[in-house]
Write a protein that holds these residues in place. Sequence first.
Motif, PDB file in Angstrom:
ATOM      1  N   ARG A 111       0.817  -1.210   0.000  1.00 20.77           N
ATOM      2  CA  ARG A 111       0.000   0.000   0.000  1.00 20.77           C
ATOM      3  C   ARG A 111       0.851   1.261   0.000  1.00 20.77           C
ATOM      4  NH1 ARG A 111      -5.333  -0.655   1.666  1.00 20.77           N
ATOM      5  NH2 ARG A 111      -5.941  -2.812   2.110  1.00 20.77           N
ATOM      6  N   GLN A 112       0.181   2.421   0.017  1.00 20.15           N
ATOM      7  CA  GLN A 112       0.864   3.716   0.046  1.00 20.15           C
ATOM      8  C   GLN A 112       1.845   3.793   1.212  1.00 20.15           C
ATOM      9  OE1 GLN A 112      -0.198   6.120  -2.287  1.00 20.15           O
ATOM     10  NE2 GLN A 112       1.064   7.839  -1.654  1.00 20.15           N
ATOM     11  N   ALA A 113       1.441   3.249   2.375  1.00 19.85           N
ATOM     12  CA  ALA A 113       2.287   3.294   3.567  1.00 19.85           C
ATOM     13  C   ALA A 113       3.548   2.458   3.409  1.00 19.85           C
ATOM     14  CB  ALA A 113       1.501   2.821   4.780  1.00 19.85           C
ATOM     15  N   ASP A 114       3.552   1.542   2.438  1.00 18.58           N
ATOM     16  CA  ASP A 114       4.703   0.677   2.206  1.00 18.58           C
ATOM     17  C   ASP A 114       5.648   1.226   1.149  1.00 18.58           C
ATOM     18  OD1 ASP A 114       3.688  -1.321   4.005  1.00 18.58           O
ATOM     19  OD2 ASP A 114       2.268  -1.918   2.439  1.00 18.58           O
ATOM     20  N   SER A 115       5.465   2.474   0.763  1.00 18.91           N
ATOM     21  CA  SER A 115       6.336   3.089  -0.241  1.00 18.91           C
ATOM     22  C   SER A 115       7.784   3.076   0.239  1.00 18.91           C
ATOM     23  CB  SER A 115       5.896   4.528  -0.510  1.00 18.91           C
ATOM     24  OG  SER A 115       4.565   4.571  -0.965  1.00 18.91           O
ATOM     25  N   PHE A 116       8.711   2.968  -0.712  1.00 19.17           N
ATOM     26  CA  PHE A 116      10.122   2.886  -0.327  1.00 19.17           C
ATOM     27  C   PHE A 116      11.014   3.367  -1.458  1.00 19.17           C
ATOM     28  CE2 PHE A 116       9.016  -1.043  -2.445  1.00 19.17           C
ATOM     29  CZ  PHE A 116      10.126  -1.364  -3.206  1.00 19.17           C
ATOM     30  N   GLU A 117      12.264   3.644  -1.122  1.00 17.60           N
ATOM     31  CA  GLU A 117      13.296   3.977  -2.097  1.00 17.60           C
ATOM     32  C   GLU A 117      14.397   2.933  -1.997  1.00 17.60           C
ATOM     33  OE1 GLU A 117      14.750   7.972  -1.937  1.00 17.60           O
ATOM     34  OE2 GLU A 117      12.806   8.789  -1.341  1.00 17.60           O
ATOM     35  N   THR A 118      14.985   2.596  -3.120  1.00 14.45           N
ATOM     36  CA  THR A 118      16.054   1.606  -3.126  1.00 14.45           C
ATOM     37  C   THR A 118      16.997   1.833  -4.304  1.00 14.45           C
ATOM     38  OG1 THR A 118      16.523  -0.773  -3.022  1.00 14.45           O
ATOM     39  CG2 THR A 118      14.769  -0.090  -4.505  1.00 14.45           C
ATOM     40  N   PRO A 119      18.298   1.617  -4.121  1.00 10.66           N
ATOM     41  CA  PRO A 119      19.223   1.692  -5.263  1.00 10.66           C
ATOM     42  C   PRO A 119      18.915   0.550  -6.230  1.00 10.66           C
ATOM     43  CG  PRO A 119      20.403   1.805  -3.171  1.00 10.66           C
ATOM     44  CD  PRO A 119      19.012   1.353  -2.860  1.00 10.66           C
ATOM     45  N   LEU A 120      18.679   0.884  -7.478  1.00 11.17           N
ATOM     46  CA  LEU A 120      18.286  -0.110  -8.475  1.00 11.17           C
ATOM     47  C   LEU A 120      19.341  -0.197  -9.568  1.00 11.17           C
ATOM     48  CD1 LEU A 120      15.877  -1.956  -9.450  1.00 11.17           C
ATOM     49  CD2 LEU A 120      15.211  -0.013 -10.885  1.00 11.17           C
ATOM     50  N   SER A 121      19.782  -1.422  -9.837  1.00 13.49           N
ATOM     51  CA  SER A 121      20.700  -1.636 -10.951  1.00 13.49           C
ATOM     52  C   SER A 121      19.903  -1.644 -12.251  1.00 13.49           C
ATOM     53  CB  SER A 121      21.434  -2.972 -10.786  1.00 13.49           C
ATOM     54  OG  SER A 121      22.279  -2.936  -9.655  1.00 13.49           O
ATOM     55  N   VAL A 122      20.257  -0.735 -13.146  1.00 14.11           N
ATOM     56  CA  VAL A 122      19.581  -0.617 -14.435  1.00 14.11           C
ATOM     57  C   VAL A 122      20.574  -0.960 -15.542  1.00 14.11           C
ATOM     58  CG1 VAL A 122      18.417   0.960 -16.026  1.00 14.11           C
ATOM     59  CG2 VAL A 122      18.004   1.144 -13.568  1.00 14.11           C
ATOM     60  N   LYS A 123      20.158  -1.802 -16.448  1.00 13.33           N
ATOM     61  CA  LYS A 123      21.026  -2.235 -17.538  1.00 13.33           C
ATOM     62  C   LYS A 123      21.576  -1.035 -18.296  1.00 13.33           C
ATOM     63  CE  LYS A 123      21.078  -5.285 -21.578  1.00 13.33           C
ATOM     64  NZ  LYS A 123      20.281  -6.224 -22.423  1.00 13.33           N
ATOM     65  N   GLY A 124      22.896  -0.974 -18.419  1.00 11.44           N
ATOM     66  CA  GLY A 124      23.533   0.118 -19.147  1.00 11.44           C
ATOM     67  C   GLY A 124      23.999   1.260 -18.284  1.00 11.44           C
ATOM     68  N   MET A 125      23.618   1.268 -17.017  1.00 14.80           N
ATOM     69  CA  MET A 125      24.040   2.324 -16.100  1.00 14.80           C
ATOM     70  C   MET A 125      25.164   1.828 -15.205  1.00 14.80           C
ATOM     71  SD  MET A 125      20.684   4.303 -14.673  1.00 14.80           S
ATOM     72  CE  MET A 125      19.604   5.221 -15.748  1.00 14.80           C
ATOM     73  N   GLU A 126      26.221   2.626 -15.083  1.00 10.32           N
ATOM     74  CA  GLU A 126      27.330   2.236 -14.225  1.00 10.32           C
ATOM     75  C   GLU A 126      26.959   2.365 -12.755  1.00 10.32           C
ATOM     76  OE1 GLU A 126      30.656   4.568 -15.387  1.00 10.32           O
ATOM     77  OE2 GLU A 126      31.021   3.425 -17.235  1.00 10.32           O
ATOM     78  N   ALA A 127      26.229   3.421 -12.417  1.00 12.09           N
ATOM     79  CA  ALA A 127      25.838   3.651 -11.025  1.00 12.09           C
ATOM     80  C   ALA A 127      24.366   3.327 -10.848  1.00 12.09           C
ATOM     81  CB  ALA A 127      26.107   5.098 -10.634  1.00 12.09           C
ATOM     82  N   PRO A 128      23.964   2.791  -9.672  1.00 16.81           N
ATOM     83  CA  PRO A 128      22.549   2.490  -9.429  1.00 16.81           C
ATOM     84  C   PRO A 128      21.680   3.738  -9.499  1.00 16.81           C
ATOM     85  CG  PRO A 128      23.959   1.433  -7.798  1.00 16.81           C
ATOM     86  CD  PRO A 128      24.825   2.396  -8.544  1.00 16.81           C
ATOM     87  N   PHE A 129      20.433   3.529  -9.801  1.00 16.56           N
ATOM     88  CA  PHE A 129      19.437   4.604  -9.828  1.00 16.56           C
ATOM     89  C   PHE A 129      18.601   4.509  -8.552  1.00 16.56           C
ATOM     90  CE2 PHE A 129      15.568   6.825 -10.854  1.00 16.56           C
ATOM     91  CZ  PHE A 129      15.972   7.854 -11.681  1.00 16.56           C
ATOM     92  N   GLU A 130      18.430   5.622  -7.843  1.00 17.32           N
ATOM     93  CA  GLU A 130      17.641   5.629  -6.605  1.00 17.32           C
ATOM     94  C   GLU A 130      16.162   5.631  -6.983  1.00 17.32           C
ATOM     95  OE1 GLU A 130      17.509   5.244  -2.506  1.00 17.32           O
ATOM     96  OE2 GLU A 130      19.245   5.250  -3.843  1.00 17.32           O
ATOM     97  N   ALA A 131      15.548   4.443  -6.959  1.00 13.26           N
ATOM     98  CA  ALA A 131      14.182   4.272  -7.439  1.00 13.26           C
ATOM     99  C   ALA A 131      13.166   4.460  -6.315  1.00 13.26           C
ATOM    100  CB  ALA A 131      14.016   2.889  -8.054  1.00 13.26           C
ATOM    101  N   VAL A 132      12.116   5.223  -6.602  1.00 15.58           N
ATOM    102  CA  VAL A 132      11.043   5.498  -5.649  1.00 15.58           C
ATOM    103  C   VAL A 132       9.820   4.666  -6.036  1.00 15.58           C
ATOM    104  CG1 VAL A 132       9.555   7.275  -4.657  1.00 15.58           C
ATOM    105  CG2 VAL A 132      11.902   7.852  -5.330  1.00 15.58           C
TER     106      VAL A 132
END
Length: 204
Positions: A111-132
Amino acid sequence: MKRVGVLALQGAVREHAQSIEACGAEAVLVKWPSDLEDLDALILPGGESTTMRRLVDRYGLLGPLRAFAKSGKPMFGTCAGLILLAKEIVGYPEPHLGVMDIKVERNSFGRQADSFETPLSVKGMEAPFEAVFIRAPHIVSAGSGVEILGEHDGKIVMARSRQFLVCSFHPELTDDHRITAYFLSMISSQTDISLPKRSVYSKV
């Protein structure tokens, strides 16, 4: 200058527009069919997919959006936008636009209360993307022509097929514009596009 539309019926419209402009393109808010004219690409933002579909119908946008998809111009769906583009939705008899060969499941991460951010490995990116992630869906399965670009906890959360790009999270809610920049690069080239190696468009 590239003109990139943002479906402005619900969701983080302003944030998408700011990210587009940070990447050096013109952001155009789309509320009516006529707003789709002369666009180079279109973003379908997050929000609530069933509410967004009602608004799409109310504003007479369903047919024009499908026509835009058939034109071959790039379309980017984030969160609810991903659901709108999907060919199949778990628990629903019919899709919305149904233009991308993926099957999706709504509210896969709580649910909305379970929203989170996490570093995500994306194909082609050297550094993780902080995904919301906010009441995010995920891709259950994808057709053979779909390239998987990112996964979280074993679930597909980012993918591309031809001119369609989708993600489960909200890249517009960060100051990292690499994913928006990648989408804009799809305007001029439909094949063999690489994601930016670094966040050249991040705000200082």
